[in-house]
Design a protein around this motif. Structure first.
Motif, short mmCIF file in Angstrom:
data_model
loop_
_atom_site.label_atom_id
_atom_site.label_comp_id
_atom_site.label_asym_id
_atom_site.label_seq_id
_atom_site.Cartn_x
_atom_site.Cartn_y
_atom_site.Cartn_z
N HIS A 199 49.65 -69.84 46.24
CA HIS A 199 48.85 -69.75 45.01
C HIS A 199 47.99 -68.50 45.08
N ASP A 201 43.96 -67.41 43.94
CA ASP A 201 42.73 -68.14 43.62
C ASP A 201 42.35 -67.89 42.16
N HIS A 258 48.74 -66.66 48.62
CA HIS A 258 48.51 -67.12 49.99
C HIS A 258 48.82 -68.61 50.05
#
Ligand SMILES: O=C(O)CCC(=O)C(=O)O
Ligand SMILES: [Fe+2]
Length: 312
Positions: A199, A201, A258
């Motif tokens: 994903h 952030d 990440h």
């Protein structure tokens, strides 16, 4: 993995120190700018948060997640307009192509009086633990994250060529949320199972505290197509750019994919701090350019998708 590739480490001391020279500050700003454009991630030392404060924060994670399951469920974030409180294992799906995340979490933000509750603003759901064991150390850590978040935003803004005043509305009463996380040992052999699926952030910037030695974070490096392991080292915090800054910088700062696989054979605790900003703010860098979406509209959309509250 190419051995020379690694998420860069930056010493923020030359910027944060009260007597920091203009030259020292400029060097840090340039290192931050370069890291944000190539990696979207960097490791920081010289951040001014005492090791004892970090340890206490991680101990709070352990104490919280060891409470009986039903006691945690009573504090479910689903009961909170402000989206504070507990998320059980599998409740969040950060990567819709992967299996639900093998982590449990707990959101804590700025304490806002009960009569003024709205999306992401309101009272915390404090667990039934002594003040000095939980609320006090968490609040102390939160204050550090607020200070560090504001300083990092200054560095980012200057690196993009803006005056600090550009941040005035955006950093006023900002929404800044800690998320206490617990990853149980990774037992699954299914390749679609992660502690946290791949994903980016949602917010502006994230500052992450990891439990020393409990590795697991991997960052995608666009230029090489490799996943880079970011080690969990004592006194090193990880900073990354979120989707808002990526959009507002016209893509100059990268919000990088990440994921987490708990590789430690043990429980892993970590604490990301998500700096979203003032909920009614729009692009502080180039007002009028980009889509005009407010911080609140953006974060609400991302939350609703990853918790399955709206169609994906
Ligand atoms: O636990 C970690 O190391 C990272 C967690 C993360 O990426 C997130 O919660 O957004
Ligand atoms: Fe993340």
């Amino acid at each position: 993995m190419t051995p020379s590739l690694a998420v860069p480490t930056i010493d923020l001391g030359s910027y944060l120190r009260p007597n920091a020279s203009a030259e020292g500050k400029a060097k840090v700003i340039e290192q931050v700018r370069a890291a944000c454009s190539e990696y979207g991630f960097f490791q920081v030392i010289g951040h001014g948060v005492a090791v004892s404060t970090q340890c206490q924060m991680l101990e709070c994670c352990q104490t919280l997640f060891r409470l009986p399951q039903e006691q945690k469920e009573e504090l479910s974030l689903k009961n909170s307009v402000a989206r504070r409180g507990y998320e059980r294992i599998g409740e969040q799906v950060l990567d819709s192509k992967a299996l639900p995340d093998q982590k449990e979490g707990f959101y804590i933000g700025r304490e806002v009086p009960v009569d003024d509750v709205s999306f992401l603003r309101g009272p915390n759901q404090w667990p039934d633990l002594p003040f000095t064991v939980f609320r006090e150390p968490v609040t102390a850590y939160y204050q550090h994250m607020l200070r560090l978040g504001n300083a990092l935003l200054e560095m980012l803004a200057i690196g993009l060529g803006h005056e600090l005043q550009a941040l005035d509305n955006f950093t006023k009463e900002p929404v800044v949320n800690l998320k206490l996380l617990h990853y149980p040992p990774h037992l699954s052999t299914d390749a679609r199972q992660f502690g946290a699926g791949a994903h980016t952030d949602f917010g502006s910037i994230t500052v992450l505290l990891q439990q020393p030695g409990k590795h697991g974070l991997q960052v995608y490096h666009q230029a090489s197509g490799e996943w880079l392991a970011v080690p969990a080292v004592e006194d090193v915090l990880i900073v990354n750019i979120g989707d808002l800054i990526n959009k507002w910088s016209g893509g100059r700062y990268s919000s990088t994919l990440h994921r987490v696989i708990n590789t430690s054979d043990d429980d892993r605790y970590s604490v990301p701090c998500f700096y979203h900003g003032n909920l009614s703010a729009t692009n502080p860098f180039e007002p009028g350019r980009t889509d005009g979406e407010t911080v609140e509209e953006h974060i609400r959309r991302k939350f609703d998708t990853s918790y399955g509250l709206s169609a994906k």
